[in-house]
Structures are given as structure tokens and as C-alpha cells.
Design a protein around this motif. Structure first.
Motif, mmCIF file in Angstrom:
data_model
loop_
_atom_site.group_PDB
_atom_site.id
_atom_site.type_symbol
_atom_site.label_atom_id
_atom_site.label_comp_id
_atom_site.label_asym_id
_atom_site.label_seq_id
_atom_site.Cartn_x
_atom_site.Cartn_y
_atom_site.Cartn_z
ATOM 1 N N HIS A 186 6.155 26.842 0.360
ATOM 2 C CA HIS A 186 6.947 26.356 1.177
ATOM 3 C C HIS A 186 6.623 25.413 2.191
ATOM 4 C CE1 HIS A 186 8.394 30.163 -0.941
ATOM 5 N NE2 HIS A 186 9.474 29.783 -0.736
ATOM 6 N N ASP A 187 5.882 24.488 1.387
ATOM 7 C CA ASP A 187 4.888 23.636 2.405
ATOM 8 C C ASP A 187 6.056 22.177 2.666
ATOM 9 O OD1 ASP A 187 2.965 24.840 3.231
ATOM 10 O OD2 ASP A 187 1.643 24.075 2.177
ATOM 11 N N ILE A 188 7.352 22.076 1.331
ATOM 12 C CA ILE A 188 7.420 21.243 0.807
ATOM 13 C C ILE A 188 9.450 21.917 0.399
ATOM 14 C CG2 ILE A 188 7.010 20.021 -0.901
ATOM 15 C CD1 ILE A 188 7.426 17.475 0.256
ATOM 16 N N ILE A 189 10.177 20.986 1.052
ATOM 17 C CA ILE A 189 11.592 21.664 0.878
ATOM 18 C C ILE A 189 12.268 20.879 0.008
ATOM 19 C CG2 ILE A 189 13.996 22.688 0.761
ATOM 20 C CD1 ILE A 189 12.697 23.801 4.123
ATOM 21 N N ALA A 190 12.121 20.708 -1.228
ATOM 22 C CA ALA A 190 12.782 19.510 -2.171
ATOM 23 C C ALA A 190 14.046 19.017 -1.676
ATOM 24 C CB ALA A 190 12.132 19.869 -3.244
ATOM 25 N N THR A 191 15.134 19.843 -2.140
ATOM 26 C CA THR A 191 16.518 20.361 -1.396
ATOM 27 C C THR A 191 16.559 18.618 -0.127
ATOM 28 O OG1 THR A 191 16.946 21.862 -2.653
ATOM 29 C CG2 THR A 191 18.907 21.188 -1.606
ATOM 30 N N ASP A 192 16.116 19.194 0.513
ATOM 31 C CA ASP A 192 16.152 18.684 1.508
ATOM 32 C C ASP A 192 15.408 17.179 2.036
ATOM 33 O OD1 ASP A 192 17.141 20.583 2.992
ATOM 34 O OD2 ASP A 192 15.209 20.805 4.106
ATOM 35 N N PRO A 201 0.822 -1.525 0.082
ATOM 36 C CA PRO A 201 0.050 -0.387 0.188
ATOM 37 C C PRO A 201 1.044 1.082 0.032
ATOM 38 C CG PRO A 201 0.208 -1.028 2.232
ATOM 39 C CD PRO A 201 0.933 -1.720 1.422
ATOM 40 N N GLY A 202 0.564 1.837 -1.047
ATOM 41 C CA GLY A 202 0.946 3.275 -0.653
ATOM 42 C C GLY A 202 1.593 3.820 1.379
ATOM 43 N N VAL A 203 2.516 4.242 1.154
ATOM 44 C CA VAL A 203 2.901 4.800 2.834
ATOM 45 C C VAL A 203 3.630 6.395 2.446
ATOM 46 C CG1 VAL A 203 4.137 4.782 4.396
ATOM 47 C CG2 VAL A 203 3.767 2.974 3.245
ATOM 48 N N ILE A 204 2.387 7.175 3.751
ATOM 49 C CA ILE A 204 2.962 8.640 3.427
ATOM 50 C C ILE A 204 4.003 8.850 3.962
ATOM 51 C CG2 ILE A 204 2.229 10.830 4.308
ATOM 52 C CD1 ILE A 204 -1.169 10.255 3.858
ATOM 53 N N THR A 205 5.020 9.206 3.183
ATOM 54 C CA THR A 205 6.357 9.955 4.221
ATOM 55 C C THR A 205 6.275 10.956 4.456
ATOM 56 O OG1 THR A 205 6.796 9.490 2.169
ATOM 57 C CG2 THR A 205 7.711 7.233 2.979
ATOM 58 N N PHE A 206 5.609 12.079 3.903
ATOM 59 C CA PHE A 206 5.720 13.413 4.375
ATOM 60 C C PHE A 206 4.494 14.166 4.184
ATOM 61 C CE2 PHE A 206 6.276 18.299 3.283
ATOM 62 C CZ PHE A 206 7.730 18.478 4.804
ATOM 63 N N GLN A 207 4.306 14.989 4.738
ATOM 64 C CA GLN A 207 2.477 15.993 4.712
ATOM 65 C C GLN A 207 2.822 16.666 5.853
ATOM 66 O OE1 GLN A 207 -0.816 13.602 6.074
ATOM 67 N NE2 GLN A 207 -1.940 15.368 3.939
ATOM 68 N N ASN A 208 2.863 18.235 5.120
ATOM 69 C CA ASN A 208 2.727 19.823 5.713
ATOM 70 C C ASN A 208 2.123 20.100 4.900
ATOM 71 O OD1 ASN A 208 4.014 21.549 7.505
ATOM 72 N ND2 ASN A 208 5.023 22.239 5.772
ATOM 73 N N ALA A 251 1.266 20.037 1.451
ATOM 74 C CA ALA A 251 2.589 18.710 0.158
ATOM 75 C C ALA A 251 2.331 17.037 1.098
ATOM 76 C CB ALA A 251 3.730 19.768 0.298
ATOM 77 N N THR A 252 2.431 16.802 -0.190
ATOM 78 C CA THR A 252 2.397 14.944 1.182
ATOM 79 C C THR A 252 2.776 14.444 -0.248
ATOM 80 O OG1 THR A 252 0.110 15.436 1.132
ATOM 81 C CG2 THR A 252 0.201 13.251 0.727
ATOM 82 N N CYS A 253 3.368 14.075 0.352
ATOM 83 C CA CYS A 253 4.721 12.243 -0.542
ATOM 84 C C CYS A 253 3.819 11.303 -0.345
ATOM 85 C CB CYS A 253 5.828 12.659 0.069
ATOM 86 S SG CYS A 253 6.631 14.121 -0.091
ATOM 87 N N ILE A 254 4.103 9.856 -0.857
ATOM 88 C CA ILE A 254 3.271 8.847 -1.173
ATOM 89 C C ILE A 254 4.471 7.927 -1.278
ATOM 90 C CG2 ILE A 254 1.451 7.114 -1.537
ATOM 91 C CD1 ILE A 254 -0.179 9.212 -0.967
ATOM 92 N N CYS A 270 5.445 13.545 -4.686
ATOM 93 C CA CYS A 270 5.217 14.333 -4.203
ATOM 94 C C CYS A 270 4.732 15.265 -4.306
ATOM 95 C CB CYS A 270 6.062 14.960 -3.162
ATOM 96 S SG CYS A 270 7.589 14.195 -1.884
ATOM 97 N N THR A 271 2.714 14.987 -4.413
ATOM 98 C CA THR A 271 2.236 16.486 -5.119
ATOM 99 C C THR A 271 1.900 17.604 -4.270
ATOM 100 O OG1 THR A 271 0.826 14.415 -5.438
ATOM 101 C CG2 THR A 271 -0.526 16.425 -5.982
ATOM 102 N N ILE A 272 2.040 18.456 -4.730
ATOM 103 C CA ILE A 272 2.246 19.982 -4.103
ATOM 104 C C ILE A 272 0.601 20.676 -4.879
ATOM 105 C CG2 ILE A 272 2.634 22.444 -2.974
ATOM 106 C CD1 ILE A 272 5.023 20.101 -4.427
ATOM 107 N N GLU A 273 -0.193 20.380 -3.524
ATOM 108 C CA GLU A 273 -2.137 21.203 -4.360
ATOM 109 C C GLU A 273 -1.577 22.617 -4.282
ATOM 110 O OE1 GLU A 273 -4.427 19.535 -4.956
ATOM 111 O OE2 GLU A 273 -3.677 17.321 -4.167
ATOM 112 N N GLY A 274 -1.252 23.413 -5.691
ATOM 113 C CA GLY A 274 -2.052 24.402 -5.704
ATOM 114 C C GLY A 274 -1.050 24.816 -6.328
#
Length: 133
Positions: free
Chosen positions: A116-122, A66-73, A76-79, A91-95
Motif C-alpha cells: 500500500h505504499d503506492i496506489i496503482a490506479t491513482d 538520466p532516470g528521474v524518480i517521479t514517485f517514492q514512498n 515503492a519507487t517509480c523511475i 514502478c518497482t515495489i520491493e517485497g
């Protein structure tokens, strides 16, 4: 489906057959007008979710995983949808538009709308610290 060819310009379908699983981390804004999240036959882009599914298949991911959420803020949500070296993460960033997530150098409006809900570089550093190429 237009088989990866653009109605606007000549392009070839991208074929990729890696000899081993390749970890993948993909960031995409849902409001990207340049590479639309839901694809574009005119521009020759498939849906982001179809692209991710293609990598799951190439990496031999189990459909039972199953897909697991590995980041959410915020927006921004990464599955992650595969385990270990087969990892495929979206990682989907709404809007958000066509921009580098977390960048302080792009505007907060128009087609390049930053988020800025997620920092891609990090996130990239953390991802590839866990997975070898």
C-alpha cells in the motif's frame, strides 16, 4: 536469454514495432513468484529491467536522459527514463508479490502479497492524464 520462448509451454517471442513512441507505465513487485522480477527461463519471462530497456529502445529514448524518480514512498519507487511522449516509467515495489499495488482486496502474504505504499490506479490516471495514446 531464451528469445521469449518458454521451456514449460510453447510461446512465441513477442514482437512489437510501434509506428510512434508509446508511453509506458509498468508496475512490478520484486517478490513476484508468478512473473519473477529477475526473469525466468523456465517460464519464458525476461528480466523486468530488460523489458523496460526494450521499450526505451522502441521509443527512441536518448541514452543521455538520466532516470528521474517521479514517485517514492516506503518500498515503492517509480523511475521515468524518457521525456514527454517517449516516457517509459518503471514502478518497482520491493517485497511485493503478484498483486495490484494499493488494492484492499488482496492478502498481505503469499505470492499475492499486496503493498500500500503506492496506489496503482491513482498513478495510472495521473500518467495517462499527461500522455495521450
Amino acid at each position: 536469454d531464451n528469445n521469449g520462448t518458454s521451456l514449460l509451454w510453447k510461446s512465441d517471442h513477442f514482437e512489437c514495432s510501434p509506428v510512434r513512441p508509446v508511453p509506458l507505465l509498468h508496475f512490478h513487485g520484486t517478490a513476484d513468484p508468478i512473473v519473477p522480477y529477475n526473469g525466468s527461463k523456465i517460464l519464458g519471462f525476461m528480466k523486468v529491467t530488460d523489458h523496460i530497456e526494450g521499450w526505451r529502445l522502441r521509443n527512441g529514448c536518448s541514452s543521455a536522459f538520466p532516470g528521474v524518480i517521479t514517485f517514492q514512498n516506503g518500498t515503492a519507487t517509480c523511475i521515468s527514463t524518457c521525456e514527454s511522449e517517449r516516457n517509459v516509467t518503471l514502478c518497482t515495489i520491493e517485497g511485493s508479490g503478484h498483486s495490484w499495488p494499493g488494492s484492499h482486496l488482496c492478502p498481505s502474504f503469499g505470492p499475492f502479497k499486496c503493498n500500500h505504499d503506492i496506489i496503482a490506479t491513482d498513478q495510472i490516471w495521473a500518467f495517462f492524464s499527461q500522455h495521450s495514446l
